[in-house]
Design an enzyme around this catalytic site. Structure first.
Site, short mmCIF file in Angstrom:
data_model
loop_
_atom_site.label_atom_id
_atom_site.label_comp_id
_atom_site.label_asym_id
_atom_site.label_seq_id
_atom_site.Cartn_x
_atom_site.Cartn_y
_atom_site.Cartn_z
N ARG A 129 -41.91 -34.60 -55.58
CA ARG A 129 -40.63 -34.57 -55.20
C ARG A 129 -40.06 -35.68 -54.16
O ARG A 129 -38.96 -36.07 -54.28
CB ARG A 129 -40.22 -33.04 -54.72
CG ARG A 129 -38.65 -32.81 -54.33
CD ARG A 129 -37.70 -33.05 -55.30
NE ARG A 129 -38.04 -32.25 -56.65
CZ ARG A 129 -37.55 -32.32 -57.69
NH1 ARG A 129 -36.55 -32.97 -57.99
NH2 ARG A 129 -38.04 -31.52 -58.75
N HIS A 350 -40.65 -26.81 -55.78
CA HIS A 350 -39.71 -27.89 -56.01
C HIS A 350 -40.31 -28.98 -55.30
O HIS A 350 -40.28 -30.18 -55.85
CB HIS A 350 -38.38 -27.55 -55.36
CG HIS A 350 -37.26 -28.56 -55.85
ND1 HIS A 350 -36.82 -29.44 -54.85
CD2 HIS A 350 -36.65 -28.99 -56.88
CE1 HIS A 350 -36.09 -30.37 -55.44
NE2 HIS A 350 -35.76 -30.00 -56.64
N CYS A 351 -40.79 -28.99 -54.05
CA CYS A 351 -41.38 -29.84 -53.22
C CYS A 351 -42.54 -30.65 -53.75
O CYS A 351 -42.85 -31.90 -53.72
CB CYS A 351 -42.11 -29.57 -51.95
SG CYS A 351 -40.65 -28.68 -50.88
N ARG A 352 -43.39 -29.72 -54.96
CA ARG A 352 -44.60 -30.43 -55.48
C ARG A 352 -44.35 -30.67 -56.87
O ARG A 352 -45.34 -30.90 -57.68
CB ARG A 352 -45.61 -29.27 -55.15
CG ARG A 352 -45.83 -29.12 -53.57
CD ARG A 352 -46.71 -28.00 -53.36
NE ARG A 352 -46.46 -27.18 -52.35
CZ ARG A 352 -47.22 -26.12 -51.77
NH1 ARG A 352 -48.10 -25.47 -52.44
NH2 ARG A 352 -46.93 -25.47 -50.34
#
EC number: 3.5.3.-
Length: 556
Positions: A129, A350-352
């Site tokens: 992300r 979401h970050c990954r």
């Protein structure tokens, strides 16, 4: 039918809830190691010319062709398996050897290999992300990738977007700003929300210069930079907020005694007071995190939403129900983190992961009729663009009256290339209309707008009242609002006579700076006017014709 319209909550049983605190601290240290991009990375960054206009940043809730993940993984294998059921999964690997290892793991885990592909490139972390490119439409019908200086000292991650663009076969544009994808969300209408680090990490530039780059490279003309309400080390917007649609936003909620409570309540109130691109106030949804659960850190991938859950089950279910209420028709999937890489309050699903836009996107732009509106007739307009340069047909309006029966399809009229209209006629007072727009092209693509179509259509009520006076400023007859980017002026006008009308925009010196001619109905018409080139300031909007003149003052 009712079951088809309800989102399905699916909890994937994927390992343990949490790591010991020392392991969580190590993960945070890994993510923030060195904190900022190195001077060498900044010097090496090659800024390019901006994309040719018009430029429009693509929102996460628009059509995606794939999702990007990275090996070694920061996400559980069961999530990858679920992603690959319906959508393409692109895995970043460092070598052919790693690729073969991943294929073996996918095969053993039952991942749908027909929906899997690979990019071979060296990377430093699994936070796709944060370092992969941002997608934008440009030059009317092209999709490109916007690169930036990754705000962490990870040179391989920072270099990755060029491999991404090469793989996708699209143009890459270099925007010389320190940025990170976890701190960026856009509504697809020219607005983006970021926390304050969008400015503070670019301290050599003024705020105006940062805003100008966001406008030039992404078409962001409403750059909404806010103080991060979490006050954590990461300062990423996806840790507390998420656009769910052009008119909907999710804001994190915490218990009353939590130190971040008031700041988050203030943020929710801030967005509730804002006008969205459709001319209404935002619908603000809240997901309660009783113990730092990262519910806003979800991934929207076409008609599915993957939400990180940590337990307890009752709190998770409440959060999933918030998504189901806000996003009818979507499949809402709760996902537990892997035991070795659990979800954290500041680092989760979401970050990954990162969605990949469709380079042949069939794009529908529309400003809807919503709420109580004067009749008896109603005219809507839509622009449809094929980024695959395909032939577009058909373009239709699906509608039903008073919730009766199935939606009916009516062909929209092409008034000019790519511009379509449809008029609702024969309605009675208090009729409730639901509608959505559908388009297809000969590349095989088909889109609806709103994205989910029938489960969450546009809705308006026919009041069968028209304004017969010609007095300046009759707000009931004329209403106008800017899209979030202030590049377009959306106009809703209610008239008692159908016919040809001239729509004009004047500056304070009385000079006509923009004009267009429209065929409007006896009732309500909604359309948009290009005001991208007009400077900020006060203007007068005039709609005149057939013995009627309506005016209103607007501030850009």
């Amino acid at each position: 039918m009712k079951k088809l319209l309800q989102a399905k909550a699916l909890i994937l049983a994927l390992g343990l809830f949490q790591l010991p605190a020392i392991a969580q601290t190590q993960m945070q240290a890994d993510r923030t190691n060195g904190q900022f991009a190195t001077e060498e990375m900044q010097r090496a960054f090659q800024e390019t010319n901006p994309p040719a206009g018009p430029v429009r940043a693509i929102a996460e809730y628009e059509r995606s062709a794939a999702v990007l993940v990275r090996y070694p993984f920061g996400i559980p294998m069961e999530l990858i398996k679920e992603l690959a059921k319906n959508d393409k999964v692109i895995t970043i690997v460092a070598s052919e050897s790693q690729k073969n290892t991943v294929i073996t793991q996918y095969t053993q885990s039952g991942v749908n290999l027909s929906n899997c592909d690979f990019i071979i490139a060296k990377t430093d972390s699994y936070w796709t992300r944060d370092y992969t490119g941002w997608f934008a439409m440009y030059d009317t019908n092209k999709v490109g990738l916007v690169d930036f200086i990754y705000n962490r000292p990870r040179p391989n991650d920072d270099e990755f977007p060029k491999y991404e663009a090469q793989y996708l076969g699209i143009e890459m544009f270099g925007m010389k700003l320190k940025q990170t994808g976890g701190n960026y969300m856009t509504d697809g209408y020219g607005s983006a929300v970021q926390s304050h680090i969008a400015y503070t990490e670019n301290s050599s530039l003024s705020q105006a210069q940062v805003n100008q780059k966001m406008k030039d490279y992404l078409g962001i003309t409403h750059h909404d930079v806010v103080q991060d309400p979490n006050g954590e080390y990461i300062n990423h917007v996806d840790c507390w907020g998420k656009y769910l649609a052009p008119n909907k936003i999710l804001i994190r909620k915490v218990p009353d005694n939590h130190p971040q409570h008031q700041a988050l309540e203030d943020m929710a109130a801030y967005f509730a007071a804002q006008t969205c691109a459709w001319g209404t106030k935002y619908e603000v949804y809240r997901a309660l995190a009783t113990n730092e659960q990262p519910y806003t850190n979800s991934l929207i991938l076409n008609n599915r939403v993957f939400v990180p859950v940590n337990g307890p089950a009752s709190v998770d279910n409440d959060a999933l129900n918030v998504y189901k209420t806000a996003m009818p028709g979507y499949e809402i999937i709760g996902v537990k983190g892997a035991s070795g890489t659990p979800w954290l309050g500041t680092d989760a699903l979401h970050c990954r992961t990162h969605e990949v836009a469709d380079k042949g996107y069939l794009y529908i732009k529309h400003y809807p009729i919503l709420g109580e509106q004067a009749g008896p007739d109603y005219k809507i307009e839509a622009d449809v663009v094929s980024c695959a340069n395909a032939t577009i047909s058909p373009v239709q309006c699906y509608y039903r009256i008073n919730g009766s029966g199935s939606f009916k399809a009516a062909d929209m009229t092409m008034e000019s290339t790519g511009h379509y209209t449809y008029s609702f006629t024969g309605l009675n007072k208090n009729d409730k209309v639901e509608y959505y727009i559908s388009a297809a092209d000969n590349s095989g693509r088909k889109e609806t707008y709103p994205f989910i179509g029938e489960p969450d259509p546009f809705k308006f009520t026919c009041m069968n009242e028209t304004n017969t006076c010609t007095v300046t400023g009759a707000a009931k007859a004329l209403r106008a609002w800017f899209n979030a980017g202030r590049s377009e002026l959306a106009v809703s006008v209610s008239l008692n006579i159908a016919g040809t009308y001239r729509i004009k925009l004047y500056n304070t010196a009385g000079e006509e700076v923009a004009a267009m001619t429209k065929e409007l109905v006896a009732g309500t018409s909604v359309f948009s006017m290009d005001v991208y080139s007009q400077a900020p300031g006060t203007y007068v909007l005039v709609v005149e014709g057939n013995g009627i003149r309506e005016t209103m003052k607007i501030l850009k």
